[in-house]
Design a protein around this motif. Sequence first.
Motif, PDB file in Angstrom:
ATOM      1  N   SER A   1      12.744   6.965  -3.185  1.00  0.00           N
ATOM      2  CA  SER A   1      11.714   6.053  -3.655  1.00  0.00           C
ATOM      3  C   SER A   1      10.363   6.503  -3.131  1.00  0.00           C
ATOM      4  O   SER A   1      10.246   6.978  -2.002  1.00  0.00           O
ATOM      5  CB  SER A   1      12.004   4.623  -3.172  1.00  0.00           C
ATOM      6  N   GLY A   2       9.367   6.344  -3.971  1.00  0.00           N
ATOM      7  CA  GLY A   2       7.988   6.595  -3.582  1.00  0.00           C
ATOM      8  C   GLY A   2       7.167   5.364  -3.881  1.00  0.00           C
ATOM      9  O   GLY A   2       7.337   4.731  -4.922  1.00  0.00           O
ATOM     10  N   ILE A   3       6.291   5.015  -2.964  1.00  0.00           N
ATOM     11  CA  ILE A   3       5.436   3.848  -3.137  1.00  0.00           C
ATOM     12  C   ILE A   3       3.990   4.296  -2.991  1.00  0.00           C
ATOM     13  O   ILE A   3       3.602   4.848  -1.962  1.00  0.00           O
ATOM     14  CB  ILE A   3       5.766   2.755  -2.102  1.00  0.00           C
ATOM     15  N   ASP A   4       3.200   4.057  -4.041  1.00  0.00           N
ATOM     16  CA  ASP A   4       1.771   4.344  -4.015  1.00  0.00           C
ATOM     17  C   ASP A   4       1.078   3.030  -3.676  1.00  0.00           C
ATOM     18  O   ASP A   4       0.986   2.128  -4.511  1.00  0.00           O
ATOM     19  CB  ASP A   4       1.322   4.886  -5.365  1.00  0.00           C
ATOM     20  N   LEU A   5       0.630   2.914  -2.440  1.00  0.00           N
ATOM     21  CA  LEU A   5       0.086   1.670  -1.920  1.00  0.00           C
ATOM     22  C   LEU A   5      -1.404   1.548  -2.212  1.00  0.00           C
ATOM     23  O   LEU A   5      -2.186   2.450  -1.898  1.00  0.00           O
ATOM     24  CB  LEU A   5       0.327   1.627  -0.404  1.00  0.00           C
ATOM     25  N   HIS A   6      -1.790   0.444  -2.828  1.00  0.00           N
ATOM     26  CA  HIS A   6      -3.189   0.127  -3.101  1.00  0.00           C
ATOM     27  C   HIS A   6      -3.554  -1.133  -2.319  1.00  0.00           C
ATOM     28  O   HIS A   6      -2.708  -1.708  -1.645  1.00  0.00           O
ATOM     29  CB  HIS A   6      -3.403  -0.084  -4.603  1.00  0.00           C
ATOM     30  N   SER A   7      -4.777  -1.596  -2.446  1.00  0.00           N
ATOM     31  CA  SER A   7      -5.221  -2.733  -1.645  1.00  0.00           C
ATOM     32  C   SER A   7      -4.474  -4.024  -1.956  1.00  0.00           C
ATOM     33  O   SER A   7      -4.200  -4.817  -1.057  1.00  0.00           O
ATOM     34  CB  SER A   7      -6.726  -2.957  -1.815  1.00  0.00           C
ATOM     35  N   ASN A   8      -4.132  -4.268  -3.216  1.00  0.00           N
ATOM     36  CA  ASN A   8      -3.458  -5.524  -3.537  1.00  0.00           C
ATOM     37  C   ASN A   8      -2.179  -5.355  -4.352  1.00  0.00           C
ATOM     38  O   ASN A   8      -1.544  -6.344  -4.706  1.00  0.00           O
ATOM     39  CB  ASN A   8      -4.407  -6.497  -4.239  1.00  0.00           C
ATOM     40  N   ASN A   9      -1.818  -4.120  -4.686  1.00  0.00           N
ATOM     41  CA  ASN A   9      -0.580  -3.868  -5.414  1.00  0.00           C
ATOM     42  C   ASN A   9      -0.071  -2.477  -5.075  1.00  0.00           C
ATOM     43  O   ASN A   9      -0.776  -1.675  -4.472  1.00  0.00           O
ATOM     44  CB  ASN A   9      -0.783  -4.030  -6.930  1.00  0.00           C
ATOM     45  N   SER A  10       1.153  -2.225  -5.474  1.00  0.00           N
ATOM     46  CA  SER A  10       1.773  -0.915  -5.254  1.00  0.00           C
ATOM     47  C   SER A  10       2.540  -0.504  -6.495  1.00  0.00           C
ATOM     48  O   SER A  10       3.065  -1.360  -7.216  1.00  0.00           O
ATOM     49  CB  SER A  10       2.758  -0.975  -4.079  1.00  0.00           C
ATOM     50  N   VAL A  11       2.603   0.794  -6.725  1.00  0.00           N
ATOM     51  CA  VAL A  11       3.466   1.317  -7.772  1.00  0.00           C
ATOM     52  C   VAL A  11       4.699   1.864  -7.060  1.00  0.00           C
ATOM     53  O   VAL A  11       4.592   2.760  -6.219  1.00  0.00           O
ATOM     54  CB  VAL A  11       2.773   2.417  -8.599  1.00  0.00           C
ATOM     55  N   VAL A  12       5.845   1.291  -7.388  1.00  0.00           N
ATOM     56  CA  VAL A  12       7.097   1.649  -6.728  1.00  0.00           C
ATOM     57  C   VAL A  12       7.937   2.427  -7.722  1.00  0.00           C
ATOM     58  O   VAL A  12       8.182   1.961  -8.838  1.00  0.00           O
ATOM     59  CB  VAL A  12       7.851   0.392  -6.249  1.00  0.00           C
ATOM     60  N   SER A  13       8.380   3.615  -7.327  1.00  0.00           N
ATOM     61  CA  SER A  13       9.189   4.471  -8.195  1.00  0.00           C
ATOM     62  C   SER A  13      10.502   4.814  -7.514  1.00  0.00           C
ATOM     63  O   SER A  13      10.555   4.938  -6.289  1.00  0.00           O
ATOM     64  CB  SER A  13       8.454   5.774  -8.508  1.00  0.00           C
TER      65      SER A  13
END
Length: 58
Positions: A4-16
């Motif tokens: 799994s990879g998580i692209d963390l942003h200030s208020n949301n994340s894209v989880v793959s």
Amino acid sequence: MNYSGIDLHSNNSVVSVIDETDRVVAEKRLPNDLARILAFLAPWRGELAGVVVESTYN
């Protein structure tokens, strides 16, 4: 085996979730809420070899 990879942003994340051939098994944008992210990853929990998180801070 999945990863799994998580692209963390200030208020949301894209989880793959990807498999060993780099095929995207699942991907979703989620709020930064640990319970929601864990619930999304739950179906692959036993198969995940690792989770990486990418974040940057200005």
